[in-house]
Design a protein around this motif. Structure first.
Motif, PDB file in Angstrom:
ATOM      1  N   ALA A  72       0.954  -1.209  -0.600  1.00 60.26           N
ATOM      2  CA  ALA A  72      -0.161   0.005   0.324  1.00 60.26           C
ATOM      3  C   ALA A  72       0.454   1.513  -0.225  1.00 60.26           C
ATOM      4  CB  ALA A  72      -0.302   0.115   1.676  1.00 60.26           C
ATOM      5  N   SER A  73       2.075   1.329   0.132  1.00 59.41           N
ATOM      6  CA  SER A  73       2.598   2.326   0.243  1.00 59.41           C
ATOM      7  C   SER A  73       3.424   3.028  -0.945  1.00 59.41           C
ATOM      8  CB  SER A  73       4.142   1.639   1.595  1.00 59.41           C
ATOM      9  OG  SER A  73       5.008   1.111   1.026  1.00 59.41           O
ATOM     10  N   ASN A  77      -4.375   6.850  -2.955  1.00 56.78           N
ATOM     11  CA  ASN A  77      -5.612   6.318  -1.800  1.00 56.78           C
ATOM     12  C   ASN A  77      -6.285   6.350  -3.122  1.00 56.78           C
ATOM     13  OD1 ASN A  77      -8.009   6.146  -0.528  1.00 56.78           O
ATOM     14  ND2 ASN A  77      -7.584   8.242   0.397  1.00 56.78           N
TER      15      ASN A  77
ATOM     16  N   SER B  88      -6.201   8.944   3.765  1.00 56.78           N
ATOM     17  CA  SER B  88      -5.295   7.409   3.540  1.00 56.78           C
ATOM     18  C   SER B  88      -5.143   6.543   5.118  1.00 56.78           C
ATOM     19  CB  SER B  88      -4.572   7.274   3.126  1.00 56.78           C
ATOM     20  OG  SER B  88      -3.731   8.327   3.353  1.00 56.78           O
ATOM     21  N   ASN B  89      -6.154   5.908   4.808  1.00 60.42           N
ATOM     22  CA  ASN B  89      -6.254   5.541   6.449  1.00 60.42           C
ATOM     23  C   ASN B  89      -6.312   3.508   5.697  1.00 60.42           C
ATOM     24  OD1 ASN B  89      -9.085   4.795   5.218  1.00 60.42           O
ATOM     25  ND2 ASN B  89     -10.066   5.466   6.522  1.00 60.42           N
ATOM     26  N   GLU B  90      -6.710   3.284   6.965  1.00 63.17           N
ATOM     27  CA  GLU B  90      -6.694   1.320   6.824  1.00 63.17           C
ATOM     28  C   GLU B  90      -7.697   1.364   5.402  1.00 63.17           C
ATOM     29  OE1 GLU B  90      -7.623   2.483   9.216  1.00 63.17           O
ATOM     30  OE2 GLU B  90      -9.961   2.311   9.974  1.00 63.17           O
ATOM     31  N   VAL B  91      -9.090   1.567   5.515  1.00 68.11           N
ATOM     32  CA  VAL B  91      -9.635   1.360   4.394  1.00 68.11           C
ATOM     33  C   VAL B  91      -9.463   1.378   2.871  1.00 68.11           C
ATOM     34  CG1 VAL B  91     -11.439   1.672   3.638  1.00 68.11           C
ATOM     35  CG2 VAL B  91     -10.995   1.481   5.625  1.00 68.11           C
ATOM     36  N   GLU B  93      -5.247   1.289   2.344  1.00 64.65           N
ATOM     37  CA  GLU B  93      -4.252   0.179   2.249  1.00 64.65           C
ATOM     38  C   GLU B  93      -4.879  -1.349   2.086  1.00 64.65           C
ATOM     39  OE1 GLU B  93      -2.252   0.297   6.640  1.00 64.65           O
ATOM     40  OE2 GLU B  93      -2.145   1.839   5.642  1.00 64.65           O
ATOM     41  N   ARG B  94      -5.940  -1.767   2.817  1.00 60.35           N
ATOM     42  CA  ARG B  94      -6.692  -2.628   2.631  1.00 60.35           C
ATOM     43  C   ARG B  94      -7.666  -3.150   0.952  1.00 60.35           C
ATOM     44  NH1 ARG B  94     -10.285  -7.648   4.717  1.00 60.35           N
ATOM     45  NH2 ARG B  94     -10.530  -8.480   2.830  1.00 60.35           N
ATOM     46  N   GLU B  97      -4.120  -3.431  -1.005  1.00 63.93           N
ATOM     47  CA  GLU B  97      -3.001  -4.961  -0.540  1.00 63.93           C
ATOM     48  C   GLU B  97      -4.247  -6.222  -0.605  1.00 63.93           C
ATOM     49  OE1 GLU B  97      -1.121  -4.746   2.956  1.00 63.93           O
ATOM     50  OE2 GLU B  97       0.285  -2.683   3.001  1.00 63.93           O
ATOM     51  N   LYS B  98      -5.072  -6.453  -0.557  1.00 62.87           N
ATOM     52  CA  LYS B  98      -5.904  -7.933  -0.770  1.00 62.87           C
ATOM     53  C   LYS B  98      -6.877  -7.118  -1.896  1.00 62.87           C
ATOM     54  CE  LYS B  98      -4.474  -9.911   3.050  1.00 62.87           C
ATOM     55  NZ  LYS B  98      -5.851  -9.467   3.979  1.00 62.87           N
TER      56      LYS B  98
END
Lengths: 126, 301
Positions: A72-73, A77, B88-91, B93-94, B97-98
């Protein structure tokens, strides 16, 4: 002074969005022509999209097309991008609906000036 | 020397020597019914003028205050482009990544809007559908909302369209429109692999339809795209979207296997339902764009 200038440059997209919003809003209030009112409404829409899209940007990262590692980095977004997509579609639909209403008003009253339409409608009601 | 096929073109080149038959036949002046005298009446009284001035001053004041408050807020936002932005929070990120293994879409935005948030996109398509329905209610010509003058104007426009066949425009459009359609289809089919997708590709295809309708006229357009086609395509695409996504949501919510293969990421036939949903959305958007144009231009599809 240079501090202020630096922050202006850093926040250039947000400031641009706010100024665009102001331009759209003042024209929405002051224009008498209904078509121009709709155009200023669209300018306001665009300023919101600019603001949302700028919130999703992260310095030094690329667009979220995951071709390499799914870390993710590496990517910006994706959520504000999706929100802007929704917003654009709704904006198109609402503009089309407004314009159709204006066309009907023109057919009935023969003008697109807001004040004249109100006056003619009042006269008709009497 | 002039073969029969090109005689029109040669006539057009010769221009002035050719006889101009229909030159001023169709010009018709339309005067808005009561605009002039109404405008004088609006600002006649002193009270109305005072109200206007105070309204304008207060509008400017409100706007200046609003912009000042917003600018003040902007300078207190987290720094533009910083990674620690609360958006840019955990949502996010998920999703990043997934997303690839769960949706199979290389384009994370497509994976997000057509898989995780597919219900939202269904709402968007419905908004477009409802908007074109509303415009139809307002502008569609039928026996209840058409007057004799409008009818004659319409007939005039039809005659103009039949008379003016612009050969240069039509040849160029015949070259360009297939390219536009090819590009639109490419953008739709690659929605899960690259930037693009149903909405942008549909808008491109709608632009192609509008260009064709403008240059060839209503009759050529209606030979393959009438109101029946319009209704069939939009409703079928919307129903298809709803059925497919309802199935996938129902199975997913009950923890069952959907049986939809995700394929290898990066291949054109991958990412499960996203490709089909993109095609549905693209069809709806293309038809809607053309429908808006057609309803505004002549109150019919």
């Amino acid at each position: 002074m240079s501090d202020f200038l630096q922050s202006v440059i850093a926040y250039r997209f947000e400031i641009g969005a706010v100024i665009l919003f102001g331009i759209g809003f003042i024209n929405l209030l002051l224009q008498k022509n209904l078509i121009k009112k709709i155009i200023s409404f669209n300018v306001m829409d665009s300023s919101i999209f600019l603001f949302l899209a700028s919130q999703g940007f992260i310095e030094g990262r690329i667009a979220p097309i995951i071709t390499g590692a799914n870390d993710a980095s590496l990517y910006i977004n994706p959520i504000p991008t999706g929100l802007v997509l929704t917003g654009i579609v709704v904006s198109v639909s609402v503009s089309a609906f407004f314009l159709a209403l204006v066309q009907r008003l023109y057919k009935k009253y023969g003008t697109v000036n807001f004040d004249e339409i109100i006056m003619l409608a009042k006269k008709e009601a009497e | 020397m002039a073969s029969k096929k090109h005689s029109r073109f040669i006539d057009w080149v010769n221009g002035d020597t050719a006889e101009k038959v229909h030159e001023y036949k169709f010009i018709q002046k339309t005067v808005p019914p009561h605009s002039e005298q109404a405008h004088d009446e609006v600002i006649s009284t002193r009270k109305a003028r005072l109200f206007n001035i105070s309204y304008e001053i207060s509008a400017v004041l409100v706007c200046v205050i609003l912009v000042a408050v917003l600018l003040f807020t902007v300078f207190n936002l987290p720094l533009f482009g910083s990674a620690g932005n609360p958006a840019s929070n955990e949502v996010a990120e998920r999703y990043l990544e997934k997303g690839l293994e769960e949706t199979g879409a290389v384009n994370a935005v497509a994976g997000m809007i057509l898989d995780y948030r597919a219900f939202d996109t269904f709402g968007e398509s419905s908004v477009l559908f409802i908007a074109v329905g509303c415009v139809m209610i307002l502008l569609m010509r039928d026996k209840n909302n058409i007057s004799a003058t409008e009818d004659s104007l319409e007939e005039n426009e039809r005659l103009i369209e039949i008379e003016t066949n612009d050969p240069i425009l039509q040849k160029i459009v015949l070259l360009i429109v297939p390219c536009i359609f090819l590009f639109g289809i490419y953008v739709i089919l690659n929605g899960h692999l690259s930037p693009g997708g149903g909405f942008s590709g549909g808008a491109i295809m709608g632009a192609g339809l509008i260009l064709f309708a403008v240059s060839f006229g209503i009759d050529a357009m209606q030979s393959f795209f009438s109101i029946k086609t319009f209704k069939a395509i939009t409703t079928t695409a919307l129903m298809c979207y709803a059925t497919l996504k309802a199935y996938s949501f129902f199975m997913g919510a009950n923890g069952l296997e959907t049986g939809i293969p995700l394929g290898t990421p990066g291949a054109i036939l991958s990412s499960g339902l996203i490709l089909v949903l993109d095609i549905c959305v693209g069809l709806i958007v293309a038809c809607t764009m053309y429908g808006f144009y057609s309803l505004f231009a002549r109150g019919d599809i």
